[in-house]
Design an enzyme around this catalytic site. Structure first.
Site, mmCIF file in Angstrom:
data_model
loop_
_atom_site.group_PDB
_atom_site.id
_atom_site.type_symbol
_atom_site.label_atom_id
_atom_site.label_comp_id
_atom_site.label_asym_id
_atom_site.label_seq_id
_atom_site.Cartn_x
_atom_site.Cartn_y
_atom_site.Cartn_z
ATOM 1 N N ILE A 110 0.606 -0.669 0.140
ATOM 2 C CA ILE A 110 -0.168 -0.055 0.148
ATOM 3 C C ILE A 110 0.955 1.463 0.125
ATOM 4 O O ILE A 110 1.846 1.116 1.120
ATOM 5 C CB ILE A 110 -1.049 0.008 1.036
ATOM 6 C CG1 ILE A 110 -2.257 0.968 1.158
ATOM 7 C CG2 ILE A 110 -0.496 -0.135 2.417
ATOM 8 C CD1 ILE A 110 -3.187 1.301 2.201
ATOM 9 N N SER A 111 0.625 2.361 -1.032
ATOM 10 C CA SER A 111 1.674 3.466 -1.437
ATOM 11 C C SER A 111 1.128 4.144 -0.533
ATOM 12 O O SER A 111 1.011 4.697 0.888
ATOM 13 C CB SER A 111 1.409 3.808 -2.468
ATOM 14 O OG SER A 111 1.288 2.791 -3.495
#
Length: 284
Positions: free
Chosen positions: A109-110
């Site tokens: 997840i960025s």
């Protein structure tokens, strides 16, 4: 014998007289199995650390502001979407830090700051004026318009995009992540109202885009390849903008911004060095 004192009675035992009713002082029997399971499920949901408080998300938004994010709709989206409900329980205490987190299967997840910067670039595209004409369906409160997301991952970015888009089509090539994203979005839907009603998750090859719902006013990619796939450009509407990481010499990735001008031509720009997982084709 008269010299031996009588033994105290052991049964029936007498109740102590320290207050309360006898029922209050009886030991409770072991909980039923279904009750134990219900309590286990409740305890598996992160609680007691304040993550459900809007103040936690507000602190993240303040950090985004300090990093240069100023678009009010982008900031409001990060204030609305509970990021901790999209990460694994073991990492939940890091949910609102500005860091990428593993979500399994080699994916992440960025970082919130990177996602926010990409969304702000989409909202600031020069083609907004061309898209806002009569009959265009453009809504000022939904500046992303119809949006294509490449790489659903855990579903967090799709939820953010849903706050700013009229419709989100999100493609994930890994079925297990596709299923997990749907579970996450279903879980947060009651918290976000109608925002998530126009999110369509597709298990497919992201490099092909999704032609049935094209054209898109905005396209955003969460994986980087050596070049932008031609299918993405074909599905980008005039006045639309695409933001994606692209690998350059030495393996470095740069955030690439492509605008489709009103005459159909393409304008390229770069917006800094980033690091995303590799863009891959096919399904798994």
């Amino acid at each position: 014998m008269s010299g031996t004192p009588p033994r105290p009675r052991r049964f029936p035992a007498s109740m102590p007289t320290t207050g309360g009713t006898p029922q209050d002082r009886l030991l409770r029997p072991q909980a039923h199995l279904h009750q134990i399971e219900r309590e286990r499920r409740v305890q598996s949901v992160p609680q007691g650390v304040g993550l459900d408080s809007p103040r936690v998300r507000q602190k993240m938004v303040e950090r985004l502001k300090a990093d240069g994010i100023s678009h009010p709709s982008v900031l409001d989206a990060f204030l609305q979407v509970p990021r901790h409900l999209f990460v694994d329980t073991a990492l939940v205490n890091q949910a609102y830090e500005d860091t990428s987190l593993p979500i399994g299967l080699g994916q992440t997840i960025s970082k919130p700051s990177v996602v926010a910067a990409m969304m702000q670039l989409l909202c600031a595209r020069p083609g907004l004026g061309a898209l806002g004409g009569p009959g265009s369906g453009f809504r000022p409160d939904r500046p992303l318009g119809p949006c294509l997301e490449i790489g659903t991952g855990c579903g967090y970015q799709a939820a953010l995009l849903a706050c700013l888009a009229t419709r989100v089509v999100s493609i994930e090539r890994i079925r297990e992540l596709h299923v997990k994203a749907r579970q996450h979005l279903d879980a947060v839907a009651p918290l976000m109202g109608r925002s998530l009603m126009d999110v369509r998750l597709v298990h497919g090859d992201g490099m092909l885009g999704h032609a049935p719902s094209a054209p898109y006013h905005t396209i955003i990619a969460a994986a980087g390849g050596a070049a932008v796939p031609p299918a993405w450009l074909d599905q980008l509407a005039p006045g639309g903008r695409l933001v994606a990481p692209v690998a350059v010499s030495g393996g470095t990735q740069v955030l690439t911004v492509i605008d489709r001008l009103a005459d159909g031509s393409l304008k390229h720009a770069q917006a800094g060095v980033v690091l995303f997982v590799p863009l891959k084709s096919g399904l798994s």
